[in-house]
Design a protein around this motif. Structure first.
Motif, PDB file in Angstrom:
ATOM      1  N   PRO A  11       0.840  -1.203   0.000  1.00 22.22           N
ATOM      2  CA  PRO A  11       0.000   0.000   0.000  1.00 22.22           C
ATOM      3  C   PRO A  11       0.873   1.250   0.000  1.00 22.22           C
ATOM      4  O   PRO A  11       1.916   1.288   0.654  1.00 22.22           O
ATOM      5  N   VAL A  12       0.435   2.251  -0.721  1.00 26.82           N
ATOM      6  CA  VAL A  12       1.188   3.501  -0.789  1.00 26.82           C
ATOM      7  C   VAL A  12       0.202   4.641  -1.024  1.00 26.82           C
ATOM      8  O   VAL A  12      -0.833   4.456  -1.675  1.00 26.82           O
ATOM      9  N   GLN A  13       0.522   5.775  -0.479  1.00 26.37           N
ATOM     10  CA  GLN A  13      -0.344   6.934  -0.664  1.00 26.37           C
ATOM     11  C   GLN A  13      -0.097   7.570  -2.030  1.00 26.37           C
ATOM     12  O   GLN A  13       1.030   7.525  -2.568  1.00 26.37           O
ATOM     13  N   ALA A  14      -1.151   8.164  -2.554  1.00 25.19           N
ATOM     14  CA  ALA A  14      -1.023   8.871  -3.825  1.00 25.19           C
ATOM     15  C   ALA A  14       0.076   9.925  -3.720  1.00 25.19           C
ATOM     16  O   ALA A  14       0.193  10.615  -2.703  1.00 25.19           O
ATOM     17  N   GLY A  15       0.868   9.993  -4.755  1.00 27.71           N
ATOM     18  CA  GLY A  15       1.986  10.924  -4.770  1.00 27.71           C
ATOM     19  C   GLY A  15       3.283  10.307  -4.311  1.00 27.71           C
ATOM     20  O   GLY A  15       4.357  10.899  -4.475  1.00 27.71           O
ATOM     21  N   GLU A  88      -4.635   5.037 -10.599  1.00 28.50           N
ATOM     22  CA  GLU A  88      -4.575   4.223 -11.821  1.00 28.50           C
ATOM     23  C   GLU A  88      -3.382   3.283 -11.845  1.00 28.50           C
ATOM     24  O   GLU A  88      -3.305   2.399 -12.691  1.00 28.50           O
ATOM     25  N   ASP A  89      -2.450   3.481 -10.938  1.00 30.17           N
ATOM     26  CA  ASP A  89      -1.298   2.583 -10.844  1.00 30.17           C
ATOM     27  C   ASP A  89      -1.605   1.356  -9.988  1.00 30.17           C
ATOM     28  O   ASP A  89      -0.778   0.443  -9.914  1.00 30.17           O
ATOM     29  N   THR A 120      -1.041  -1.045  -4.310  1.00 29.07           N
ATOM     30  CA  THR A 120      -2.338  -0.429  -4.035  1.00 29.07           C
ATOM     31  C   THR A 120      -2.109   1.021  -3.636  1.00 29.07           C
ATOM     32  O   THR A 120      -1.444   1.304  -2.635  1.00 29.07           O
ATOM     33  N   VAL A 121      -2.661   1.929  -4.413  1.00 33.23           N
ATOM     34  CA  VAL A 121      -2.484   3.363  -4.183  1.00 33.23           C
ATOM     35  C   VAL A 121      -3.790   3.938  -3.642  1.00 33.23           C
ATOM     36  O   VAL A 121      -4.862   3.726  -4.214  1.00 33.23           O
TER      37      VAL A 121
END
Length: 122
Positions: A11-15, A88-89, A120-121
């Motif tokens: 998991p990663v935050q947008a940006g 979208e990634d 997962t963004v």
């Protein structure tokens, strides 16, 4: 027995950014061209980037500028660095052998891929 194993997803935050790894083993002295593909939920698998054994790189137009593919031949590992991640990634990311040479003893490894790593963004 050739094996590709992806890692580095999560998991990663947008940006944010991630570096995915694709570790190859069992290929002996064969030279490998490797691609990274991804498949988002409900969508077809799509090409993201590829790197040839000599270092030549190819990118999907839509990810150019955000994605960098590289390799560490000593570690038999190909990396996919993705920056400025967006929703979208979000996808399962897979690496795959798109060319193996020289000779038939290496060519038989064509098409082999790993189980994937989920990005997962949010």
């Amino acid at each position: 027995h050739v094996q590709l194993v992806e890692s580095g997803g999560g998991p990663v935050q947008a940006g944010g950014s991630l570096r995915l790894s694709c570790a190859a083993s069992g290929h002996g002295d064969c030279r490998l061209d490797i691609s990274w593909d991804r498949q988002a939920p409900g969508k077809e698998r799509e090409f993201v980037a590829a790197i040839e054994a000599d270092g030549t790189t190819i990118y999907r137009d839509s990810v150019k500028g955000r994605v960098t593919i590289s390799q560490d031949n000593a570690r038999s590992t190909v990396y996919l660095q993705i920056s400025n991640l967006n929703a979208e990634d979000t996808a399962m990311y897979y690496c795959k052998i798109i060319r193996a040479y020289p000779g038939r003893s290496c060519g038989r490894f064509y098409g082999l891929g790993g189980p994937g790593t989920q990005v997962t963004v949010s």
